[in-house]
Design a protein around this motif. Structure first.
Motif, PDB file in Angstrom:
ATOM      1  N   GLU A 105       0.781  -1.312   0.128  1.00 28.65           N
ATOM      2  CA  GLU A 105       0.004   0.070  -0.016  1.00 28.65           C
ATOM      3  C   GLU A 105       0.918   1.252   0.030  1.00 28.65           C
ATOM      4  O   GLU A 105       0.618   2.079  -0.609  1.00 28.65           O
ATOM      5  N   ILE A 106       1.906   1.304   0.738  1.00 31.63           N
ATOM      6  CA  ILE A 106       3.038   2.473   0.796  1.00 31.63           C
ATOM      7  C   ILE A 106       3.662   2.575  -0.563  1.00 31.63           C
ATOM      8  O   ILE A 106       3.628   3.745  -1.158  1.00 31.63           O
ATOM      9  N   GLU A 108       1.949   1.702  -3.591  1.00 30.06           N
ATOM     10  CA  GLU A 108       1.141   2.156  -4.252  1.00 30.06           C
ATOM     11  C   GLU A 108       0.811   3.903  -4.136  1.00 30.06           C
ATOM     12  O   GLU A 108       0.606   4.406  -4.986  1.00 30.06           O
ATOM     13  N   GLU A 109       0.719   4.031  -2.804  1.00 34.56           N
ATOM     14  CA  GLU A 109       0.699   5.629  -2.441  1.00 34.56           C
ATOM     15  C   GLU A 109       1.684   6.248  -3.010  1.00 34.56           C
ATOM     16  O   GLU A 109       1.527   7.635  -3.701  1.00 34.56           O
ATOM     17  N   CYS A 110       3.136   5.839  -2.912  1.00 28.56           N
ATOM     18  CA  CYS A 110       4.080   6.525  -3.555  1.00 28.56           C
ATOM     19  C   CYS A 110       4.036   6.698  -5.141  1.00 28.56           C
ATOM     20  O   CYS A 110       4.121   7.762  -5.690  1.00 28.56           O
ATOM     21  N   THR A 112       1.075   6.169  -6.993  1.00 26.37           N
ATOM     22  CA  THR A 112      -0.097   6.679  -7.821  1.00 26.37           C
ATOM     23  C   THR A 112      -0.362   8.092  -6.947  1.00 26.37           C
ATOM     24  O   THR A 112      -0.987   8.957  -7.921  1.00 26.37           O
ATOM     25  N   LYS A 113      -0.189   8.448  -5.903  1.00 21.63           N
ATOM     26  CA  LYS A 113      -0.694   9.648  -5.570  1.00 21.63           C
ATOM     27  C   LYS A 113       0.623  10.770  -5.387  1.00 21.63           C
ATOM     28  O   LYS A 113       0.427  11.840  -5.931  1.00 21.63           O
ATOM     29  N   ASP A 138       2.855  15.682   2.759  1.00 21.22           N
ATOM     30  CA  ASP A 138       2.666  14.319   2.334  1.00 21.22           C
ATOM     31  C   ASP A 138       3.784  13.225   2.440  1.00 21.22           C
ATOM     32  O   ASP A 138       3.422  11.986   2.690  1.00 21.22           O
ATOM     33  N   LEU A 142       3.940   9.614   4.618  1.00 19.39           N
ATOM     34  CA  LEU A 142       4.445   8.472   4.160  1.00 19.39           C
ATOM     35  C   LEU A 142       5.748   7.954   4.835  1.00 19.39           C
ATOM     36  O   LEU A 142       5.615   6.613   5.163  1.00 19.39           O
ATOM     37  N   TRP A 145       4.300   6.346   8.235  1.00 19.63           N
ATOM     38  CA  TRP A 145       3.329   5.362   7.753  1.00 19.63           C
ATOM     39  C   TRP A 145       4.547   4.209   7.746  1.00 19.63           C
ATOM     40  O   TRP A 145       4.167   3.179   8.490  1.00 19.63           O
TER      41      TRP A 145
END
Length: 189
Positions: A105-106, A108-110, A112-113, A138, A142, A145
């Motif tokens: 998920e991390i 993916e966050e990096c 995609t967002k 942001d 990350l 998290w």
């Protein structure tokens, strides 16, 4: 390519919490679930959660038990010392899978967002200190998290190295963006 996990020492004992909260309150169920997930708990089944036996986790479980009681529920808290090998492996793999999903998920966050946000601001030519500061916040989210996930990755899950690399890539992208912001705004001071 997946990173190969290390084989940390397998826990000798486990903490098991079995609880029940009033069924009329989904809010209570979610509150307990959230607290146990924050601790890093692995759900064996609904309302049955296990953690490695560690002092800080034992204290966390006691707090969750108090919360369950406060919400009008009940709980049983056990220390399991003699766990069969197949059950121990089920717990270990459950924890590894749980942490691997969080690392993914991390990543993916990096991808995609975070990266897309910088690309979008470059496209808009929005080179402002305020935007750079917002993106810096942001990045800090990350980092926090990732630190939380690493802190509860007791079984050496796959994906940690990739998540670290992606967060470092985000930092590099932000530094490049900040340098561009500085270059474009230094005459405005």
């Amino acid at each position: 390519m997946a990173t190969r996990r290390t084989n940390p020492k397998k826990p000798e004992s486990w903490l098991l919490l079995i609880y029940k909260v009033p069924s009329d309150s989904s809010r209570a169920r979610v509150a307990v679930w959230r607290e146990l997930k924050r601790l890093g708990g692995f759900y064996v089944q609904q309302a049955v959660c296990v953690l490695p036996d560690r002092e800080e986790l034992r204290a966390g479980m006691e707090k969750v038990r108090a919360r369950v009681t406060e919400l009008g529920g009940s709980s049983v808290f056990l220390t399991l010392n003699d766990v069969e090998d197949d059950v121990r492996e089920q717990f270990i793999e459950g924890f590894r899978d749980q942490s691997a999903k969080e690392y993914a998920e991390i990543v993916e966050e990096c991808d995609t967002k975070f990266v897309k946000e910088i690309e979008f601001e470059r496209f808009r030519e929005n080179y402002t200190f305020e935007e750079a500061e917002e993106i810096r916040q942001d990045l800090e989210k990350l980092r926090r998290w990732l630190a939380k996930v690493e802190g509860r990755d007791w079984m050496g899950a796959d994906g940690k190295d990739l998540a670290r690399t992606k967060v470092a890539d985000c930092e590099r992208l932000l530094e490049e963006f900040e340098a561009d912001v500085y270059e474009r705004t230094q005459g405005e001071a």
